[in-house]
Design a protein around this motif. Structure first.
Motif, short mmCIF file in Angstrom:
data_model
loop_
_atom_site.label_atom_id
_atom_site.label_comp_id
_atom_site.label_asym_id
_atom_site.label_seq_id
_atom_site.Cartn_x
_atom_site.Cartn_y
_atom_site.Cartn_z
N ILE A 1 12.96 13.37 -0.92
CA ILE A 1 11.61 13.88 -0.72
C ILE A 1 11.48 14.50 0.67
O ILE A 1 10.87 15.57 0.85
CB ILE A 1 10.58 12.76 -0.93
N SER A 2 12.05 13.84 1.68
CA SER A 2 11.96 14.36 3.04
C SER A 2 12.68 15.70 3.16
O SER A 2 12.20 16.61 3.85
CB SER A 2 12.53 13.35 4.04
N ALA A 3 13.84 15.83 2.51
CA ALA A 3 14.57 17.10 2.56
C ALA A 3 13.78 18.21 1.89
O ALA A 3 13.67 19.33 2.44
CB ALA A 3 15.94 16.94 1.91
N LEU A 4 13.21 17.94 0.72
CA LEU A 4 12.40 18.95 0.04
C LEU A 4 11.14 19.27 0.83
O LEU A 4 10.72 20.43 0.91
CB LEU A 4 12.03 18.45 -1.36
N PHE A 5 10.54 18.23 1.40
CA PHE A 5 9.32 18.42 2.19
C PHE A 5 9.62 19.27 3.42
O PHE A 5 8.82 20.14 3.80
CB PHE A 5 8.76 17.05 2.58
N LEU A 6 10.76 19.04 4.06
CA LEU A 6 11.16 19.83 5.23
C LEU A 6 11.40 21.28 4.84
O LEU A 6 10.93 22.20 5.52
CB LEU A 6 12.40 19.21 5.84
N ILE B 1 1.89 15.11 9.02
CA ILE B 1 3.02 15.99 9.36
C ILE B 1 2.78 17.41 8.84
O ILE B 1 3.03 18.40 9.54
CB ILE B 1 4.32 15.41 8.79
N PHE B 2 2.27 17.50 7.63
CA PHE B 2 2.03 18.81 7.02
C PHE B 2 1.03 19.63 7.84
O PHE B 2 1.27 20.81 8.16
CB PHE B 2 1.53 18.63 5.59
N LEU B 3 -0.11 19.02 8.20
CA LEU B 3 -1.12 19.74 8.97
C LEU B 3 -0.62 20.10 10.36
O LEU B 3 -0.88 21.21 10.86
CB LEU B 3 -2.39 18.90 9.05
N PHE B 4 0.09 19.18 11.00
CA PHE B 4 0.63 19.47 12.32
C PHE B 4 1.63 20.62 12.25
O PHE B 4 1.61 21.54 13.09
CB PHE B 4 1.29 18.21 12.89
N PHE C 1 -1.46 18.83 -3.96
CA PHE C 1 -0.85 19.46 -2.80
C PHE C 1 0.42 18.71 -2.40
O PHE C 1 0.59 17.52 -2.72
CB PHE C 1 -1.84 19.50 -1.64
N PRO C 2 1.33 19.39 -1.69
CA PRO C 2 2.64 18.78 -1.39
C PRO C 2 2.60 17.42 -0.70
O PRO C 2 3.35 16.52 -1.09
CB PRO C 2 3.31 19.84 -0.49
N PRO C 3 1.75 17.17 0.32
CA PRO C 3 1.78 15.83 0.93
C PRO C 3 1.40 14.73 -0.04
O PRO C 3 2.02 13.65 -0.03
CB PRO C 3 0.75 15.96 2.07
N HIS D 1 0.86 -1.21 0.00
CA HIS D 1 0.00 0.00 0.00
C HIS D 1 0.88 1.24 0.00
O HIS D 1 0.77 2.11 0.86
CB HIS D 1 -0.92 -0.01 1.22
N GLU D 2 1.77 1.34 -0.97
CA GLU D 2 2.75 2.43 -1.00
C GLU D 2 2.09 3.81 -1.07
O GLU D 2 2.59 4.78 -0.49
CB GLU D 2 3.71 2.26 -2.18
N ALA D 3 0.96 3.90 -1.79
CA ALA D 3 0.32 5.21 -1.95
C ALA D 3 -0.23 5.74 -0.64
O ALA D 3 -0.43 6.95 -0.49
CB ALA D 3 -0.80 5.12 -2.99
N TRP D 4 -0.49 4.85 0.33
CA TRP D 4 -1.06 5.29 1.60
C TRP D 4 -0.07 6.08 2.44
O TRP D 4 -0.47 6.71 3.43
CB TRP D 4 -1.55 4.09 2.40
N ILE D 5 1.20 6.07 2.09
CA ILE D 5 2.18 6.83 2.85
C ILE D 5 1.91 8.33 2.75
O ILE D 5 2.40 9.12 3.57
CB ILE D 5 3.62 6.51 2.37
N ALA D 6 1.09 8.72 1.76
CA ALA D 6 0.71 10.13 1.65
C ALA D 6 -0.07 10.60 2.88
O ALA D 6 0.01 11.78 3.26
CB ALA D 6 -0.14 10.35 0.40
N PHE D 7 -0.82 9.68 3.53
CA PHE D 7 -1.54 10.06 4.75
C PHE D 7 -0.57 10.49 5.86
O PHE D 7 -0.88 11.40 6.64
CB PHE D 7 -2.42 8.91 5.23
#
Length: 550
Positions: A157-162, A82-85, A228-230, A71-77
């Motif tokens: 992805i984590s670096a860009l997301f951060l 993290i984004f909302l928090f 959206f980014p997430p 379920h790789e796509a579920w990692i978006a949740f």
């Protein structure tokens, strides 16, 4: 001199500012109040670290389960969480970020690039940023254990997301500071903020009642979230796990575009501050209007039973309360909480539980929860006096009378709020039996009176200046928060067994009798504490003036 002086580079400027901030922090710890504040923040950090570490395990197992279970796509949740928090928590806890005005950096010959990088780096000092960074690391470890081939993609992805989240959080905070520079805009924003916060409390009951009917509508909205980014981050990780490198490139390009766009807006905002923007509420010059001579009111004074000094302090505190729009709007929260919790846990048809909680237990618990909220400001009662604290020491008034005036307003506000909450509780589910009702009222008197004496001592020992109508940087002293929670937990541990005495002994009136005795003892203790606290105020004069007159 221009040929002799060497202009430092960007990184050297950052290093110099960082060294200056470290020296300021280290020298500030020479003051006893700052040491106590640090101890309180350390205790708070311990409890916060338990929360962060607990969710680290959740994010680790979430990433591991999604990638190992197909379920790789579920990692978006997880990225959405993290984004909302990261973006919402700094708004709710604006006072717990880095308490530093970036415009003060303009006293130094910094370049715009150094000013931008320092302002961006301060985004990492927020609790939300630290917690989210830990959760991203936990996700990277979990995903790498489940599928080692996704480690490079997870790191990128984590670096860009951060970077994107830090930039967005700093941009939102900077623009909010600009918007809230005026009192009227602050009041409108805070009113909307309160309404949204209250509305979110009713989200769970609405979902339980209309959740199934709303599922088709939610499925129709899901495709619109993919831009959206997430969602882009989840798409990139899913593409890397399934060897669909087109999805990975789309995700990387999308998050990079968001980071670049937010960086441009943040650069423009910081450039405006760098050029010397000054946010002020000073009124424009105007011709002086001759005021008519005020006439003495002929009606009787409602506070004539009090001494003139106590009545004056009480009036001043009431005007401070009505002028402070944030504190004034918060007074509507207790009745709203009663409405929310009674619909979820009590009544004939509770939404959160199958069987309603007994009114005999729910009513005392609800009153204790409201006391926890309403008593917090008393532990820093001089917060809004500012430089006016000097007036208390120069005017013919004793601090016994000052504390009486402040505590009377606190007690009056508590009586009004609790009466309103009890009326709402009675209308919704009904009041408990008379012995429990009287025991609860006596317990309220015992807890409030007992806390006021300790709160007065805390206000003298750990003062912290707060400003009217501001959210950011409004943090209580760490030690005052620790004293507040410690006192309320201690009194709660004393009160809870007494309330259960009737079940153990079979005497329904025993808790009310015990609490009546404790309330009388607490009132006597409070009265005897006023004179020693007045003496302590004289000893703490320099500390109070220094802390509140900055």
């Amino acid at each position: 001199m221009a040929d002799v002086a060497r202009v430092p580079g960007v990184w050297e400027q950052i290093r110099l500012v960082a060294g200056l901030r470290w020296r300021i922090l280290r020298n500030g710890l020479r003051k006893k109040n700052n040491q106590w504040d640090l101890i309180g923040m350390i205790f708070a950090g311990v409890f916060a670290s338990l929360f962060v570490l607990g969710l680290c395990l959740a994010f680790y197992f979430g990433a591991y389960t999604f990638l190992s279970g197909g379920h790789e796509a579920w990692i978006a949740f997880l990225f959405w969480g993290i984004f909302l928090f990261w973006q919402l928590v700094p708004i709710f806890t604006a006072g717990f970020g880095a308490g530093f005005e970036f415009r003060t950096l303009l006293r130094f010959p910094l370049s715009l690039r150094a000013f931008y990088l320092i302002g961006l780096a301060y985004g990492l000092s927020d609790f939300a940023a630290v917690a989210s960074s830990c959760w991203l690391i936990a996700m990277i470890i979990g995903a790498s254990v489940a599928n080692p081939s996704v480690l490079p993609s997870m790191l990128l992805i984590s670096a860009l997301f951060l970077l994107m989240n830090i930039t967005l959080e700093r941009m939102i905070g900077s623009w909010l500071e600009r918007i809230l520079a005026r009192r009227r805009s602050r009041e409108i924003f805070f009113a909307i903020f309160i309404l949204l916060a209250v509305s979110l409390q009713f989200l769970n009951p609405l979902l339980q009642r209309y959740g199934r009917a709303a599922q088709p509508w939610a499925r129709q909205l899901l495709p619109y979230l993919s831009v959206f980014p997430p969602s882009l981050a989840g798409q990139a990780i899913a593409g890397a796990a399934q060897n669909h490198f087109t999805d990975t490139l789309i995700g990387v390009a999308g998050i990079s575009a968001y980071a670049l766009l937010f960086s441009v807006f943040l650069w423009m905002r910081f450039a405006t501050q760098y050029r010397g923007e000054e946010l002020s509420e000073t009124a424009a010059p105007a011709r002086t209007v001759v005021r008519p001579v005020s006439q003495t009111a002929e009606h009787s004074d409602a506070l004539r039973l009090l001494s003139p000094q106590v009545a004056a302090v009480l009036r001043k505190e009431f005007r401070y309360l009505t002028r402070n729009s944030f504190a004034f709007f918060l007074l509507i929260m207790p009745p709203v909480f009663v409405l929310l919790f009674t619909t979820q846990f009590a009544g004939r048809h509770p939404t959160a539980t199958r069987h309603p909680v007994s009114t005999e237990l729910f009513f005392p618990g609800m009153m204790a929860y409201l006391l926890l909220i309403l008593m917090a400001p008393a532990y820093n009662s001089f917060a809004y006096d500012g430089k006016g604290i000097q007036t208390f020491f120069t005017s013919p008034v004793s601090f016994r009378e000052v504390f009486l005036g402040k505590n009377l307003l606190q007690a009056g506000m508590l009586a009004f709020e609790l009466s309103l909450s009890m009326a709402a509780f009675s209308y919704l589910v009904g009041l408990p039996s008379l012995p429990v009702l009287l025991a609860t009222l006596a317990a309220i008197v015992f807890n409030v009176t007992g806390q006021l004496a300790i709160a007065n001592w805390s206000s003298l020992s750990f003062p912290r200046k707060l400003n009217f109508g501001q959210m950011r940087g409004q943090r209580q002293s760490g030690m005052a928060v620790l004293v507040s929670f410690g006192t309320q937990i201690l009194l709660g541990c004393i009160s809870a067994p007494i309330l259960f005495m009737s079940r153990w002994t079979g005497d329904k009136w025993l808790p009310a009798e015990v609490f009546a005795f404790l309330a009388a003892a607490a009132i006597a203790g409070y009265s005897s504490s006023l004179d020693p606290l007045a003496v302590l105020a004289e000893k703490k004069k320099e500390t109070l003036i220094e802390a509140l007159s900055r």
